[in-house]
Design a protein around this motif. Structure first.
Motif, PDB file in Angstrom:
ATOM      1  N   UNK A  36      16.534  -8.557  -8.822  1.00 35.17           N
ATOM      2  CA  UNK A  36      17.746  -8.834  -8.849  1.00 35.17           C
ATOM      3  C   UNK A  36      18.899  -7.794  -7.957  1.00 35.17           C
ATOM      4  N   UNK A  37      18.537  -6.574  -8.063  1.00 42.90           N
ATOM      5  CA  UNK A  37      19.240  -5.437  -7.581  1.00 42.90           C
ATOM      6  C   UNK A  37      18.877  -5.529  -5.922  1.00 42.90           C
ATOM      7  N   UNK A  38      17.378  -5.393  -5.654  1.00 44.35           N
ATOM      8  CA  UNK A  38      17.059  -5.004  -4.259  1.00 44.35           C
ATOM      9  C   UNK A  38      17.447  -6.138  -3.520  1.00 44.35           C
ATOM     10  N   UNK A  39      17.621  -7.712  -3.853  1.00 44.75           N
ATOM     11  CA  UNK A  39      17.652  -8.578  -3.014  1.00 44.75           C
ATOM     12  C   UNK A  39      19.481  -8.278  -2.656  1.00 44.75           C
ATOM     13  N   UNK A  40      20.200  -7.880  -3.540  1.00 43.92           N
ATOM     14  CA  UNK A  40      21.832  -7.586  -3.067  1.00 43.92           C
ATOM     15  C   UNK A  40      21.848  -6.645  -1.911  1.00 43.92           C
ATOM     16  N   UNK A  41      20.838  -5.440  -1.941  1.00 38.01           N
ATOM     17  CA  UNK A  41      20.895  -4.401  -0.860  1.00 38.01           C
ATOM     18  C   UNK A  41      20.283  -5.081   0.466  1.00 38.01           C
ATOM     19  N   UNK A  42      19.254  -5.885   0.386  1.00 36.87           N
ATOM     20  CA  UNK A  42      18.821  -6.564   1.596  1.00 36.87           C
ATOM     21  C   UNK A  42      19.695  -7.538   2.153  1.00 36.87           C
ATOM     22  N   UNK A  43      20.388  -8.149   1.202  1.00 37.50           N
ATOM     23  CA  UNK A  43      21.333  -9.265   1.787  1.00 37.50           C
ATOM     24  C   UNK A  43      22.705  -8.619   2.565  1.00 37.50           C
TER      25      UNK A  43
END
Length: 306
Positions: A287-294
């Motif tokens: 959930x956290x990684x996808x925010x940074x990826x986005x």
């Protein structure tokens, strides 16, 4: 243009969605609203699949409805939406995505809401994601809910305030409140790209004129989310599209507006990092990684002029 007795024009803009378009139209037809009080405007933006045939099948099966099919040859969602405005006869203009299924009594509720809120210049409703594969993505959180064009502001009528605004899968306007130029044709999706910004642009222009944008909770659609819309590649393309459209939108306003948007992007990075750390401590890394990826690809689209 003569408006006859039509109250609501339901406008569907489509491009190569023959898989869903019949169901989308059928949900409108089975809504229980008197047929003489509304029309369906279908704008086909140069589809190359069986969209035209599916629309013809619908027209034959529901011959008593006010259904009108048009082809818009200028490619792009904003061109198609502006064509829908041009062809529509109603004072209430409702836009639905070509894969959004209107729920029962939608039109009855919409007309009643607008009667009780005569100051409503525009409106949006609840959009509930319908995952085609039956699986909610592991990375989904309240911070990523809008990535699948979903919205739920609760069960009470409220205003879209600040930076919030209706989402295109389920939104509408009073004709008299639409800014003169309609949707910005330099923004919005065009064939396969995932650029956006045209909705934000038109609602910001309306808000600058003190228009009131309402959230009506009981006008709901189910929005089909194919599995491909939950992949990293889709998220990357979507984020790049958002960044590019924000660059175009703000630079069109002024250089200072673009610099202000860059500053806000820095703030968004700070918030994303805080959320990432929070999810990390709660063992919800994805959930956290996808925010940074986005956020990385939004920034890339915002900064890089390619």
């Amino acid at each position: 243009m003569l408006y006859m007795s039509i109250e609501v024009s339901v406008i569907i803009c489509t491009y190569n969605r023959d898989k869903y378009i019949y169901q989308t139209l059928e949900h409108i037809a089975c809504n229980g609203f008197p047929s003489e009080r509304y029309e369906i405007i279908l704008i086909d933006n140069n589809s190359t699949d069986q969209t035209a045939a599916e629309c013809q099948r619908f027209s034959c099966n529901f011959a008593d409805l006010n259904f009108h099919y048009f082809t818009e040859t200028q490619q792009g969602l904003s061109f198609a939406r502006n064509r829908g405005i041009q062809e529509a006869q109603g004072e209430i203009l409702l836009f639905l995505d070509d894969d959004a299924f209107m729920q029962k009594n939608y039109l009855h509720r919409l007309v009643l809401y607008l009667k009780n809120h005569p100051d409503a210049a525009a409106f949006g409703g609840k959009i509930t994601p319908f995952y085609e594969n039956g699986q909610i993505p592991e990375w989904m959180s309240k911070w990523t809910y809008s990535w699948v064009s979903a919205i739920d502001k609760g069960n009470k009528v409220c205003l879209f305030k600040g930076h919030s605004y209706p989402i295109g899968a389920n939104m509408g306007f009073r004709r008299s409140a639409i800014p003169g130029t309609g949707f910005n044709t330099a923004l919005g999706r065009n064939k396969g790209n995932l650029m956006g910004g045209e909705e934000k642009d038109i609602f910001n222009r309306m808000k600058s004129q003190n228009a009131r944008l309402y959230y009506f909770p009981d006008i709901e659609v189910l929005h089909v989310i194919p599995g491909k819309r939950t992949t990293r590649e889709y998220i990357r393309q979507m984020a790049l599209g958002i960044g590019k459209s924000e660059r175009l939108r703000t630079l069109k306003i002024s250089r200072s507006a673009y610099l202000k948007r860059l500053f806000s992007e820095g703030i968004k990075w700070g918030a994303s990092l805080i959320l990432y750390i929070s999810y990390l401590f709660r063992c919800k890394t994805r959930k956290g990684k996808v925010l940074l990826y986005f956020r990385w690809f939004v920034s890339k689209g915002l900064i890089c002029n390619k």
